[in-house]
Design a protein around this motif. Structure first.
Motif, PDB file in Angstrom:
ATOM      1  N   ASP A 358       0.832  -1.207   0.000  1.00 57.41           N
ATOM      2  CA  ASP A 358       0.000   0.000   0.000  1.00 57.41           C
ATOM      3  C   ASP A 358       0.867   1.256   0.000  1.00 57.41           C
ATOM      4  N   LYS A 359       1.956   1.210   0.735  1.00 54.49           N
ATOM      5  CA  LYS A 359       2.897   2.335   0.713  1.00 54.49           C
ATOM      6  C   LYS A 359       3.442   2.547  -0.698  1.00 54.49           C
ATOM      7  N   GLU A 360       3.738   1.460  -1.379  1.00 53.79           N
ATOM      8  CA  GLU A 360       4.287   1.550  -2.728  1.00 53.79           C
ATOM      9  C   GLU A 360       3.274   2.122  -3.719  1.00 53.79           C
ATOM     10  N   LYS A 361       1.975   1.936  -3.466  1.00 57.11           N
ATOM     11  CA  LYS A 361       0.940   2.447  -4.362  1.00 57.11           C
ATOM     12  C   LYS A 361       0.734   3.955  -4.237  1.00 57.11           C
ATOM     13  N   PHE A 362       1.171   4.529  -3.130  1.00 56.25           N
ATOM     14  CA  PHE A 362       0.845   5.917  -2.819  1.00 56.25           C
ATOM     15  C   PHE A 362       1.303   6.869  -3.918  1.00 56.25           C
ATOM     16  N   ASP A 363       2.480   6.660  -4.457  1.00 53.26           N
ATOM     17  CA  ASP A 363       3.028   7.560  -5.471  1.00 53.26           C
ATOM     18  C   ASP A 363       2.129   7.619  -6.701  1.00 53.26           C
ATOM     19  N   ALA A 364       1.677   6.472  -7.182  1.00 48.89           N
ATOM     20  CA  ALA A 364       0.822   6.451  -8.372  1.00 48.89           C
ATOM     21  C   ALA A 364      -0.525   7.109  -8.101  1.00 48.89           C
ATOM     22  N   ILE A 365      -1.049   6.938  -6.900  1.00 48.27           N
ATOM     23  CA  ILE A 365      -2.337   7.546  -6.546  1.00 48.27           C
ATOM     24  C   ILE A 365      -2.219   9.067  -6.527  1.00 48.27           C
ATOM     25  N   VAL A 366      -1.178   9.583  -5.879  1.00 50.77           N
ATOM     26  CA  VAL A 366      -0.995  11.034  -5.813  1.00 50.77           C
ATOM     27  C   VAL A 366      -0.727  11.608  -7.199  1.00 50.77           C
ATOM     28  N   THR A 367       0.094  10.932  -7.982  1.00 49.72           N
ATOM     29  CA  THR A 367       0.402  11.412  -9.327  1.00 49.72           C
ATOM     30  C   THR A 367      -0.865  11.546 -10.166  1.00 49.72           C
ATOM     31  N   ALA A 368      -1.788  10.618 -10.011  1.00 47.61           N
ATOM     32  CA  ALA A 368      -3.012  10.636 -10.801  1.00 47.61           C
ATOM     33  C   ALA A 368      -4.037  11.640 -10.293  1.00 47.61           C
ATOM     34  N   TYR A 369      -4.144  11.804  -8.976  1.00 54.08           N
ATOM     35  CA  TYR A 369      -5.253  12.562  -8.412  1.00 54.08           C
ATOM     36  C   TYR A 369      -4.861  13.812  -7.635  1.00 54.08           C
ATOM     37  N   ALA A 370      -3.584  14.022  -7.338  1.00 59.76           N
ATOM     38  CA  ALA A 370      -3.216  15.146  -6.471  1.00 59.76           C
ATOM     39  C   ALA A 370      -1.970  15.873  -6.949  1.00 59.76           C
ATOM     40  N   LYS A 371      -1.607  15.713  -8.220  1.00 58.19           N
ATOM     41  CA  LYS A 371      -0.492  16.467  -8.800  1.00 58.19           C
ATOM     42  C   LYS A 371      -1.005  17.308  -9.957  1.00 58.19           C
ATOM     43  N   LYS A 372      -0.797  18.601  -9.843  1.00 60.14           N
ATOM     44  CA  LYS A 372      -1.276  19.524 -10.863  1.00 60.14           C
ATOM     45  C   LYS A 372      -0.289  19.584 -12.023  1.00 60.14           C
ATOM     46  N   ASP A 373      -0.788  19.427 -13.260  1.00 56.41           N
ATOM     47  CA  ASP A 373       0.060  19.485 -14.448  1.00 56.41           C
ATOM     48  C   ASP A 373      -0.316  20.625 -15.385  1.00 56.41           C
ATOM     49  N   SER A 374      -1.453  21.265 -15.140  1.00 59.20           N
ATOM     50  CA  SER A 374      -1.848  22.428 -15.937  1.00 59.20           C
ATOM     51  C   SER A 374      -2.813  23.264 -15.116  1.00 59.20           C
ATOM     52  N   ASP A 375      -2.942  24.534 -15.465  1.00 57.62           N
ATOM     53  CA  ASP A 375      -3.780  25.442 -14.680  1.00 57.62           C
ATOM     54  C   ASP A 375      -5.233  25.001 -14.624  1.00 57.62           C
ATOM     55  N   ASP A 376      -5.723  24.430 -15.722  1.00 59.49           N
ATOM     56  CA  ASP A 376      -7.143  24.086 -15.790  1.00 59.49           C
ATOM     57  C   ASP A 376      -7.375  22.575 -15.754  1.00 59.49           C
ATOM     58  N   GLU A 377      -6.442  21.839 -15.176  1.00 57.60           N
ATOM     59  CA  GLU A 377      -6.577  20.377 -15.146  1.00 57.60           C
ATOM     60  C   GLU A 377      -7.760  19.968 -14.279  1.00 57.60           C
ATOM     61  N   PRO A 378      -8.673  19.149 -14.807  1.00 58.44           N
ATOM     62  CA  PRO A 378      -9.844  18.729 -14.026  1.00 58.44           C
ATOM     63  C   PRO A 378      -9.550  17.483 -13.193  1.00 58.44           C
ATOM     64  N   ASN A 379     -10.503  17.158 -12.336  1.00 62.39           N
ATOM     65  CA  ASN A 379     -10.514  15.879 -11.617  1.00 62.39           C
ATOM     66  C   ASN A 379      -9.293  15.673 -10.719  1.00 62.39           C
ATOM     67  N   LEU A 380      -8.922  16.731 -10.010  1.00 60.71           N
ATOM     68  CA  LEU A 380      -7.864  16.637  -9.015  1.00 60.71           C
ATOM     69  C   LEU A 380      -8.427  16.985  -7.641  1.00 60.71           C
ATOM     70  N   LEU A 381      -7.741  16.545  -6.595  1.00 59.96           N
ATOM     71  CA  LEU A 381      -8.122  16.949  -5.251  1.00 59.96           C
ATOM     72  C   LEU A 381      -8.013  18.464  -5.117  1.00 59.96           C
TER      73      LEU A 381
END
Length: 459
Positions: A358-381
């Motif tokens: 579960d610890k190892e999964k954390f990076d992929a989860i944050v990258t998908a849902y809690a890392k901003k890649d553009s100003d108008d990126e949707p579906n993030l925390l």
């Protein structure tokens, strides 16, 4: 440090990628779809938890039959008990014996009260409990026990008080009632007074000593707790800017001299003391983000212990950014060149996961849902950062190694993260500015976006 990151996050962007967050998550390597039901997790610590903690923190690992002397050495270790050097005479233990330093230290603390130790005898469940009651600080409670309470508690062990001394009966009863002796080990008292204590019981009792002395893990609850959001909200509301003037002044001097671009100020009373191989720490400043992160982990069927750690982040606020607006949780002090040192309320949340996977999964989860890649990126925390910051004290794939430069004064400490090549200069500068502080530098593993930030990259 992270305050400076936060300011730069608002200015950085990258081309919009038309890919849904859900699809990105499913495509992330190593991140499987959630199981149909969450795996059951324990709401309390058991022998396996205590065993892992003791092995990692104290190199204690019981196998087979133990002696009373071995247990006394372990008790002294977890209590941090050290013999003062004053003479303590035991009838059955020489001063040059291996067990003597631990026995003498425990005698000075009132854990041992007799002039005989029995160090070579096999450790029985009862003997272990008698030592544990005193080491856990429950002696006075045990002394209050009337016969009615004693009989009621000992009945659970199928024992009669007449078979014990009055004091021993009180201590054993108190161990039952307080949970110092968990119910799953009552059976070890059924078999007879001469049976050796199991390794599981021994390590559980050592874990209880740590717990009752405030030396075990610190956490506000579990991700799966029904009231974890209320606990998290209360912890955030009760936190504020941390004031440790002497350390802060030295760290501010480091900012003025461009030795560092930022630092954190923390209080060690909130350190989680988790098992490092199962834990990591996530940094942010937004309560809504933390609440949603907990919900995100629940939606992925990941459970973990949760500790909220208040933190003040200090960084240089450039005058060209405009007039800073102060609040209760955000203060600034103008410095000689017209810039400001800003102090912002932030937090770390430490997680101890049920499983290393579960610890190892954390990076992929944050990258998908809690890392901003553009100003108008949707579906993030809510409040997602361009360069999220989370780190582990043990090695993880897809993470980078950097250095924490840490300086402590009493319960407060300053820390500033740096690239490894810069660590020696940062550490030397802090030692010069805070010569009385306890200095410590160590390497750890951080997520790639934050590593890129330290390298001056914008993504």
């Amino acid at each position: 440090m992270s305050g400076n990151v936060k300011k730069r996050r608002t200015a950085w962007a990258k081309p919009f990628i038309a890919l849904s967050v859900g699809a990105a998550l499913l495509a992330s390597p190593g991140l499987a779809a959630p199981a149909a039901a969450a795996a059951a997790t324990s709401a309390y610590e058991d022998a396996a938890d205590y065993s892992l903690f003791l092995e990692e923190k104290y190199a204690i690992d019981y196998q087979g039959v133990a002696t009373k002397g071995q247990y006394l050495e372990s008790v002294a270790d977890v209590l941090g008990a050290r013999h003062s050097g004053a003479e303590v005479a035991f009838r059955d233990l020489n001063a040059d014996g291996d067990v003597y330093p631990a026995a003498a230290a425990l005698y000075e603390q009132g854990v041992l009260t007799a002039d005989t130790v029995g160090a070579e005898k096999k450790l029985t469940p009862a003997a272990a409990v008698f030592v544990t009651v005193k080491a856990a600080g429950l002696q006075e409670l045990a002394n209050t026990y009337p016969q009615e309470k004693i009989d009621r508690a000992l009945a659970k062990l199928k024992r009669k008080s007449a078979a014990l001394t009055p004091q021993a009966a009180k201590e054993l009863a108190a161990a039952v009632d307080t949970g110092l002796l968990p119910a799953e080990y009552y059976g070890e008292f059924y078999a007879g007074a001469g049976q050796p204590a199991s390794p599981e019981l021994i390590e559980t009792l050592l874990g209880k000593i740590l717990t009752f002395n405030g030396k075990y893990k610190r956490y506000i609850g579990y991700v799966s707790d029904h009231d974890i959001v209320a606990k998290l909200t209360a912890a955030y509301a009760s936190s504020g800017l941390i004031a440790a003037p002497e350390l802060r002044d030295a760290a501010d001097a480091a900012l003025r001299q461009n030795l560092v671009t930022g630092y954190n100020l923390k209080d060690s009373r909130f350190d989680p003391n988790f098992v490092q191989s199962l834990s990591l720490t996530y940094s942010h400043d937004n309560l809504k983000h933390a609440i949603q992160l907990i919900g995100l982990l629940r939606s992925e069927y990941i459970d973990a212990k949760v500790q909220f750690e208040p933190k003040t982040s200090a960084f240089i606020y450039l005058k060209e950014w405009g007039e800073p607006q102060e609040t209760e949780d955000y203060r600034v002090v103008q410095i000689e060149n017209g810039n400001y040192i800003a102090y912002a309320k932030e937090y770390d949340i430490s997680f101890e996961f049920e499983r290393a996977a579960d610890k190892e999964k954390f990076d992929a989860i944050v990258t998908a849902y809690a890392k901003k890649d553009s100003d108008d990126e949707p579906n993030l925390l809510a409040g997602s950062w361009w360069q999220p910051l989370y780190y582990s004290l043990t090695e993880l794939d897809n993470y980078e190694v950097i250095t924490n430069n840490k300086f402590s004064d009493g319960r407060y400490y300053v820390q500033s993260f740096s690239l490894n090549d810069d660590a020696a200069a940062v550490a030397e500068g802090f030692r010069r500015l805070a010569p009385d502080a306890k200095a410590e530098s160590y390497r750890f593993w951080v997520d790639k976006p934050f590593f890129r930030y330290l390298n001056g990259e914008s993504e």
